[in-house]
Scaffold this motif. Structure first.
Motif, PDB file in Angstrom:
ATOM      1  N   PRO A   1      -5.428  -6.348  -5.933  1.00 46.47           N
ATOM      2  CA  PRO A   1      -6.714  -6.979  -5.620  1.00 46.47           C
ATOM      3  C   PRO A   1      -7.067  -7.002  -4.127  1.00 46.47           C
ATOM      4  O   PRO A   1      -8.218  -7.230  -3.778  1.00 46.47           O
ATOM      5  N   LYS A   2      -6.093  -6.729  -3.265  1.00 46.11           N
ATOM      6  CA  LYS A   2      -6.378  -6.768  -1.829  1.00 46.11           C
ATOM      7  C   LYS A   2      -6.217  -5.404  -1.159  1.00 46.11           C
ATOM      8  O   LYS A   2      -6.164  -5.306   0.059  1.00 46.11           O
ATOM      9  N   ILE A   3      -6.125  -4.343  -1.955  1.00 46.06           N
ATOM     10  CA  ILE A   3      -5.993  -2.991  -1.408  1.00 46.06           C
ATOM     11  C   ILE A   3      -7.000  -2.086  -2.108  1.00 46.06           C
ATOM     12  O   ILE A   3      -6.912  -1.853  -3.314  1.00 46.06           O
ATOM     13  N   SER A   4      -7.959  -1.584  -1.339  1.00 44.02           N
ATOM     14  CA  SER A   4      -8.975  -0.675  -1.884  1.00 44.02           C
ATOM     15  C   SER A   4      -8.545   0.767  -1.687  1.00 44.02           C
ATOM     16  O   SER A   4      -7.961   1.126  -0.663  1.00 44.02           O
ATOM     17  N   HIS A   5      -8.857   1.576  -2.678  1.00 48.26           N
ATOM     18  CA  HIS A   5      -8.667   3.019  -2.585  1.00 48.26           C
ATOM     19  C   HIS A   5     -10.045   3.595  -2.271  1.00 48.26           C
ATOM     20  O   HIS A   5     -10.992   3.364  -3.013  1.00 48.26           O
ATOM     21  N   ALA A   6     -10.163   4.326  -1.181  1.00 43.55           N
ATOM     22  CA  ALA A   6     -11.474   4.843  -0.769  1.00 43.55           C
ATOM     23  C   ALA A   6     -11.594   6.322  -1.096  1.00 43.55           C
ATOM     24  O   ALA A   6     -10.643   7.083  -0.935  1.00 43.55           O
ATOM     25  N   ARG A   7     -12.757   6.693  -1.548  1.00 38.89           N
ATOM     26  CA  ARG A   7     -13.091   8.103  -1.755  1.00 38.89           C
ATOM     27  C   ARG A   7     -13.904   8.533  -0.544  1.00 38.89           C
ATOM     28  O   ARG A   7     -14.973   7.984  -0.278  1.00 38.89           O
ATOM     29  N   VAL A   8     -13.373   9.480   0.193  1.00 36.70           N
ATOM     30  CA  VAL A   8     -14.069   9.954   1.394  1.00 36.70           C
ATOM     31  C   VAL A   8     -14.239  11.460   1.310  1.00 36.70           C
ATOM     32  O   VAL A   8     -13.437  12.156   0.679  1.00 36.70           O
ATOM     33  N   ASP A   9     -15.285  11.941   1.946  1.00 34.89           N
ATOM     34  CA  ASP A   9     -15.512  13.383   1.989  1.00 34.89           C
ATOM     35  C   ASP A   9     -14.451  14.032   2.871  1.00 34.89           C
ATOM     36  O   ASP A   9     -14.075  13.499   3.913  1.00 34.89           O
TER      37      ASP A   9
ATOM     38  N   ALA B   1       0.840  -1.204   0.000  1.00 35.93           N
ATOM     39  CA  ALA B   1       0.000   0.000   0.000  1.00 35.93           C
ATOM     40  C   ALA B   1       0.868   1.244   0.000  1.00 35.93           C
ATOM     41  O   ALA B   1       0.551   2.233  -0.668  1.00 35.93           O
ATOM     42  N   GLY B   2       1.968   1.207   0.750  1.00 33.56           N
ATOM     43  CA  GLY B   2       2.879   2.347   0.770  1.00 33.56           C
ATOM     44  C   GLY B   2       3.464   2.643  -0.596  1.00 33.56           C
ATOM     45  O   GLY B   2       3.735   3.794  -0.933  1.00 33.56           O
ATOM     46  N   GLY B   3       3.629   1.614  -1.397  1.00 33.28           N
ATOM     47  CA  GLY B   3       4.184   1.793  -2.734  1.00 33.28           C
ATOM     48  C   GLY B   3       3.189   2.308  -3.753  1.00 33.28           C
ATOM     49  O   GLY B   3       3.573   2.946  -4.730  1.00 33.28           O
ATOM     50  N   ILE B   4       1.900   2.054  -3.532  1.00 32.27           N
ATOM     51  CA  ILE B   4       0.911   2.479  -4.529  1.00 32.27           C
ATOM     52  C   ILE B   4       0.064   3.666  -4.073  1.00 32.27           C
ATOM     53  O   ILE B   4      -0.625   4.267  -4.882  1.00 32.27           O
ATOM     54  N   GLY B   5       0.121   3.993  -2.785  1.00 33.36           N
ATOM     55  CA  GLY B   5      -0.698   5.078  -2.269  1.00 33.36           C
ATOM     56  C   GLY B   5      -0.166   6.445  -2.661  1.00 33.36           C
ATOM     57  O   GLY B   5       1.024   6.625  -2.888  1.00 33.36           O
ATOM     58  N   GLU B   6      -1.081   7.399  -2.735  1.00 34.24           N
ATOM     59  CA  GLU B   6      -0.709   8.775  -3.029  1.00 34.24           C
ATOM     60  C   GLU B   6      -1.051   9.652  -1.832  1.00 34.24           C
ATOM     61  O   GLU B   6      -1.866   9.273  -0.988  1.00 34.24           O
TER      62      GLU B   6
ATOM     63  N   GLY C   1      -2.601  11.867   0.832  1.00 32.01           N
ATOM     64  CA  GLY C   1      -3.976  12.158   1.204  1.00 32.01           C
ATOM     65  C   GLY C   1      -4.966  11.067   0.866  1.00 32.01           C
ATOM     66  O   GLY C   1      -6.154  11.202   1.120  1.00 32.01           O
ATOM     67  N   GLU C   2      -4.496   9.976   0.297  1.00 35.10           N
ATOM     68  CA  GLU C   2      -5.385   8.903  -0.120  1.00 35.10           C
ATOM     69  C   GLU C   2      -5.663   7.954   1.051  1.00 35.10           C
ATOM     70  O   GLU C   2      -4.798   7.710   1.885  1.00 35.10           O
ATOM     71  N   VAL C   3      -6.864   7.414   1.090  1.00 33.68           N
ATOM     72  CA  VAL C   3      -7.242   6.443   2.116  1.00 33.68           C
ATOM     73  C   VAL C   3      -7.229   5.060   1.469  1.00 33.68           C
ATOM     74  O   VAL C   3      -7.925   4.826   0.482  1.00 33.68           O
ATOM     75  N   LEU C   4      -6.403   4.162   2.031  1.00 31.48           N
ATOM     76  CA  LEU C   4      -6.326   2.801   1.511  1.00 31.48           C
ATOM     77  C   LEU C   4      -6.856   1.833   2.563  1.00 31.48           C
ATOM     78  O   LEU C   4      -6.621   2.011   3.754  1.00 31.48           O
ATOM     79  N   ILE C   5      -7.572   0.809   2.126  1.00 30.50           N
ATOM     80  CA  ILE C   5      -8.161  -0.174   3.027  1.00 30.50           C
ATOM     81  C   ILE C   5      -7.667  -1.553   2.621  1.00 30.50           C
ATOM     82  O   ILE C   5      -7.819  -1.957   1.463  1.00 30.50           O
TER      83      ILE C   5
ATOM     84  N   ASP D   1     -21.270   4.816   4.679  1.00 32.80           N
ATOM     85  CA  ASP D   1     -22.378   4.823   3.722  1.00 32.80           C
ATOM     86  C   ASP D   1     -22.125   5.745   2.533  1.00 32.80           C
ATOM     87  O   ASP D   1     -22.548   5.463   1.418  1.00 32.80           O
ATOM     88  N   ARG D   2     -21.447   6.869   2.763  1.00 32.58           N
ATOM     89  CA  ARG D   2     -21.224   7.843   1.690  1.00 32.58           C
ATOM     90  C   ARG D   2     -19.856   7.694   1.038  1.00 32.58           C
ATOM     91  O   ARG D   2     -19.450   8.535   0.256  1.00 32.58           O
ATOM     92  N   GLU D   3     -19.143   6.628   1.354  1.00 31.85           N
ATOM     93  CA  GLU D   3     -17.810   6.418   0.801  1.00 31.85           C
ATOM     94  C   GLU D   3     -17.855   5.336  -0.281  1.00 31.85           C
ATOM     95  O   GLU D   3     -18.693   4.449  -0.246  1.00 31.85           O
ATOM     96  N   THR D   4     -16.963   5.443  -1.235  1.00 34.38           N
ATOM     97  CA  THR D   4     -16.869   4.434  -2.293  1.00 34.38           C
ATOM     98  C   THR D   4     -15.441   3.919  -2.354  1.00 34.38           C
ATOM     99  O   THR D   4     -14.500   4.605  -1.949  1.00 34.38           O
ATOM    100  N   THR D   5     -15.289   2.701  -2.845  1.00 36.70           N
ATOM    101  CA  THR D   5     -13.950   2.128  -2.988  1.00 36.70           C
ATOM    102  C   THR D   5     -13.781   1.544  -4.378  1.00 36.70           C
ATOM    103  O   THR D   5     -14.746   1.210  -5.053  1.00 36.70           O
ATOM    104  N   HIS D   6     -12.530   1.436  -4.799  1.00 35.34           N
ATOM    105  CA  HIS D   6     -12.181   0.730  -6.019  1.00 35.34           C
ATOM    106  C   HIS D   6     -10.768   0.181  -5.840  1.00 35.34           C
ATOM    107  O   HIS D   6     -10.040   0.591  -4.938  1.00 35.34           O
ATOM    108  N   ARG D   7     -10.388  -0.786  -6.672  1.00 37.33           N
ATOM    109  CA  ARG D   7      -9.091  -1.461  -6.549  1.00 37.33           C
ATOM    110  C   ARG D   7      -8.327  -1.393  -7.874  1.00 37.33           C
ATOM    111  O   ARG D   7      -8.222  -2.384  -8.588  1.00 37.33           O
ATOM    112  N   PRO D   8      -7.780  -0.230  -8.187  1.00 41.70           N
ATOM    113  CA  PRO D   8      -7.130  -0.082  -9.491  1.00 41.70           C
ATOM    114  C   PRO D   8      -5.750  -0.739  -9.602  1.00 41.70           C
ATOM    115  O   PRO D   8      -5.297  -1.023 -10.703  1.00 41.70           O
TER     116      PRO D   8
END
Length: 147
Positions: free
Chosen positions: A103-111, A38-43, A45-49, A93-100
């Motif tokens: 396959p085991k690390i989600s990128h979350a969009r949070v307000d 995750a540290g290698g792919i995260g940007e 301010g990004e939230v990774l799960i 409830d208001r957050e979305t995730t995707h895994r670009p």
């Protein structure tokens, strides 16, 4: 699990907060590997799960451990602590995730939180007020406030 092992060794009842409580479990090596990736792919301010698999019922773990021990131990339900949830929620409830990328690390969009909504004292009170350990809370609060 170490707490259950200790209680079994002492032949004491295992304590579980609620019969339906669930939690996620990962091995330390698996968690470390995913954190490094995750540290290698995260940007910034990004939230990774991390994908921790399916939640496990704590009561099932307690029952299995008692069965494996061969000891006739009881299970005592203590009730959820203040603020403790029955089930962990990884995404709101208001957050979305995707895994670009993995396959085991989600990128979350949070307000984002507007600065005027930030309440430093309220955060300090929530983070460091624990009825069973006020001394540690006071030391931790003092350490943060002196920074």
């Amino acid at each position: 699990i170490p707490i259950f092992q200790n209680l079994i060794q002492q032949e004491k009842p295992l304590t579980v907060t609620h019969p339906d409580a669930t939690r996620f479990f990962m091995t330390i090596p698996e968690a470390c590997q995913l954190v490094v990736q995750a540290g290698g792919i995260g940007e910034s301010g990004e939230v990774l799960i991390l994908d921790m698999g399916e939640p496990v019922r704590i009561l099932d773990i307690a029952e299995r451990m008692i069965d494996m021990s061969g000891k006739p131990l009881d299970i005592v339900f203590t009730g959820l602590r203040e603020g403790e949830k029955l089930h962990e929620e990884l995404v709101g409830d208001r957050e979305t995730t995707h895994r670009p990328h993995h396959p085991k690390i989600s990128h979350a969009r949070v307000d984002s939180i507007p600065p005027e909504r930030l309440d430093y004292q309220g955060w300090m009170d929530r983070m460091f007020t624990h009825p069973r350990d006020n001394t540690t809370a006071a030391i931790a609060r003092g350490a943060l406030e002196t920074r």
